[in-house]
Enzyme design. Structure first.
Site, PDB file in Angstrom:
ATOM      1  N   ARG A  65       0.849  -1.208   0.000  1.00 38.21           N
ATOM      2  CA  ARG A  65       0.000   0.000   0.000  1.00 38.21           C
ATOM      3  C   ARG A  65       0.879   1.251   0.000  1.00 38.21           C
ATOM      4  O   ARG A  65       0.573   2.236  -0.666  1.00 38.21           O
ATOM      5  CB  ARG A  65      -0.966   0.018   1.184  1.00 38.21           C
ATOM      6  CG  ARG A  65      -1.693   1.360   1.306  1.00 38.21           C
ATOM      7  CD  ARG A  65      -3.000   1.355   2.089  1.00 38.21           C
ATOM      8  NE  ARG A  65      -2.980   0.564   3.295  1.00 38.21           N
ATOM      9  CZ  ARG A  65      -2.305   0.864   4.417  1.00 38.21           C
ATOM     10  NH1 ARG A  65      -1.582   1.966   4.479  1.00 38.21           N
ATOM     11  NH2 ARG A  65      -2.364   0.081   5.465  1.00 38.21           N
TER      12      ARG A  65
ATOM     13  N   TYR B 211     -14.861  18.980 -15.219  1.00 31.67           N
ATOM     14  CA  TYR B 211     -15.270  17.579 -15.389  1.00 31.67           C
ATOM     15  C   TYR B 211     -16.358  17.248 -14.359  1.00 31.67           C
ATOM     16  O   TYR B 211     -16.131  17.418 -13.153  1.00 31.67           O
ATOM     17  CB  TYR B 211     -14.064  16.648 -15.223  1.00 31.67           C
ATOM     18  CG  TYR B 211     -14.456  15.193 -15.160  1.00 31.67           C
ATOM     19  CD1 TYR B 211     -14.964  14.542 -16.278  1.00 31.67           C
ATOM     20  CD2 TYR B 211     -14.343  14.478 -13.976  1.00 31.67           C
ATOM     21  CE1 TYR B 211     -15.350  13.213 -16.214  1.00 31.67           C
ATOM     22  CE2 TYR B 211     -14.721  13.152 -13.907  1.00 31.67           C
ATOM     23  CZ  TYR B 211     -15.224  12.521 -15.030  1.00 31.67           C
ATOM     24  OH  TYR B 211     -15.616  11.207 -14.954  1.00 31.67           O
TER      25      TYR B 211
ATOM     26  N   ASP C 106      -6.068  19.958 -14.387  1.00 28.27           N
ATOM     27  CA  ASP C 106      -6.480  18.650 -14.909  1.00 28.27           C
ATOM     28  C   ASP C 106      -6.048  18.613 -16.375  1.00 28.27           C
ATOM     29  O   ASP C 106      -6.630  19.293 -17.219  1.00 28.27           O
ATOM     30  CB  ASP C 106      -8.006  18.503 -14.766  1.00 28.27           C
ATOM     31  CG  ASP C 106      -8.506  17.123 -15.210  1.00 28.27           C
ATOM     32  OD1 ASP C 106      -7.783  16.434 -15.953  1.00 28.27           O
ATOM     33  OD2 ASP C 106      -9.632  16.757 -14.826  1.00 28.27           O
TER      34      ASP C 106
ATOM     35  N   LYS D 294      -7.596   7.415 -19.426  1.00 29.57           N
ATOM     36  CA  LYS D 294      -7.839   7.947 -20.762  1.00 29.57           C
ATOM     37  C   LYS D 294      -6.620   7.711 -21.658  1.00 29.57           C
ATOM     38  O   LYS D 294      -6.310   6.580 -21.963  1.00 29.57           O
ATOM     39  CB  LYS D 294      -8.239   9.423 -20.648  1.00 29.57           C
ATOM     40  CG  LYS D 294      -9.310   9.686 -19.565  1.00 29.57           C
ATOM     41  CD  LYS D 294     -10.664   9.075 -19.869  1.00 29.57           C
ATOM     42  CE  LYS D 294     -11.625   9.057 -18.681  1.00 29.57           C
ATOM     43  NZ  LYS D 294     -11.880  10.330 -18.040  1.00 29.57           N
TER      44      LYS D 294
END
Ligand SMILES: *Cc1c(COP(=O)(O)O)cnc(C)c1O
Length: 371
Positions: free
Chosen positions: A47, A99, A170, A195
């Site tokens: 982690r 977004y 972004d 993406k």
């Protein structure tokens, strides 16, 4: 090094014991401790850090020209880590066409913790008027979704930094191949690596990249390690693999999008095309200043309204009707119905993620559907 070289080499090293040329996937969640209590491999527990994630973060930081990167399980988790790193009561300024997933996240999950204004960030007067003493973050998304509006990054940063306000960008639509906000002065860059980085519509991921390793960065790193919204070693491997071809895939997306935008602009059934690479785009000059290329996303409005837009979308054979973007296959979507009833998106707007099929086939398909 140039970006094509970074993309291929910065996520990989030859395995020391097996001499495998491609870095192996390390699935182990835990790492052996030496007799003296140290961890010779540099990892303790997956982690907190993992060899595949480490190399992925290395290439992501270098691609954006950053000092460090933190990889997350999705783009929304990456955005959330930035919001979670802010002191309670911080005021956030974000664009009114941010977004929608991150806008909803702020409004739903952070309404008791942060305050925010969603404004036309491109108007310096509106921006100045919304800055308060407790404003701690200005969010930029350029080109924006789905209207492909361009924000003048340098202008917003000048206003923000004069008041010691952090700026996060972004950069999902542009990718570092087309635009590098850290070089323009941004403090943080965020991506949905689902993406273009992933590029094949088969994995979820997100990343935050920092220009400087400072206190604020430490907090984001803590959100990643303690919050635990991390990508799996398999996802890190897949992403690192895809990134090797990112610069070449982007060339194809950019080439096809420009030609498709020009075709659509000349079509009698099309009311309007939104693509920053078209001289008709209202902020084409700003785009030329701050981008090295205009990306693979475009939107267009069909004449005769929503029903006609839906008829066109349903007549296409090569373009798949689906949300998301950045994959090798072309996708098209009726954006307003995805965003819900309070959307400001024009009802006759179709958003296209231009894929890597041959441009002649894409034009033929759209031409037949438009009629
Ligand atoms: C998809 C997307 C996100 C969210 O990323 P996920 O990986 O879906 O969580 C954020 N910003 C932009 C611009 C996006 O396109």
């Amino acid at each position: 090094m140039k970006i094509e070289t970074i993309a291929i080499h910065a996520a990989n090293h030859t395995d020391a014991s097996s001499k495998a040329v491609i870095q192996p996937i390390v699935l182990s969640t835990t790492f052996e401790r030496s007799a003296d209590g140290t961890y010779l491999g540099g990892h303790i527990y997956s982690r907190a850090s993992n060899p595949n994630r480490k190399m992925l973060e290395n290439v992501l930081a270098q691609l954006e020209g950053g000092a460090d990167a933190a990889a997350f399980a999705s783009g929304n988790a990456a955005g959330m880590a930035i919001f979670q790193s802010l002191p309670a009561g911080t005021h956030v300024i974000a664009p009114d066409d941010m977004y929608h997933g991150l806008c909803n996240q702020l409004k739903t999950l952070f309404s008791d913790i942060l305050t925010f204004d969603f404004i036309d960030i491109n108007d310096p007067h509106i921006l100045q008027n919304h800055i308060r003493p407790e404003t701690g973050l200005i969010w930029i998304e350029t080109p924006s979704n789905p209207l492909l509006k361009i924000t003048d990054i340098k202008k917003v940063i000048a206003i923000a930094h004069a008041k010691h306000i952090m700026v996060a960008c972004d950069n999902t639509f542009a990718t570092p191949i087309c635009q590098q906000p850290l070089a323009l002065g941004a403090d943080l860059v965020m991506h949905s690596s689902t993406k273009y980085f992933g590029g094949h519509s088969d994995l979820m991921g997100g990343v935050v990249i920092t220009g400087e390793k400072n206190e604020r960065w430490l907090k984001i790193r803590q959100v990643q390690e303690m919050g635990g919204a991390i990508p799996s070693p398999m996802d890190c491997y897949m992403l690192a693999r895809s990134i090797k071809t990112l610069p070449y895939r982007m060339r194809g997306h950019i080439h096809n999008a420009q030609l498709l935008a020009e075709f659509l602009e000349g079509h009698p059934k099309v009311e309007k095309v939104m693509y920053p690479g078209l001289p008709s785009h209202p902020q084409h000059e700003i785009a030329k200043e701050q981008m090295t290329a205009f990306g693979g996303m475009l939107s267009f409005c069909v004449k005769d309204g929503q029903e006609e837009a839906k008829r066109v979308i349903n007549s296409l054979k090569l373009f798949t009707q689906a949300t998301s973007l950045g994959g090798v296959e072309s996708l098209i979507e009726h954006r307003a119905s995805v965003e819900g009833p309070d959307t400001k998106t024009p009802l006759n707007l179709l958003r296209v993620s231009v894929g890597l099929e041959h441009i002649d086939d894409l034009i033929e398909d759209l031409s037949a559907a438009l009629g």
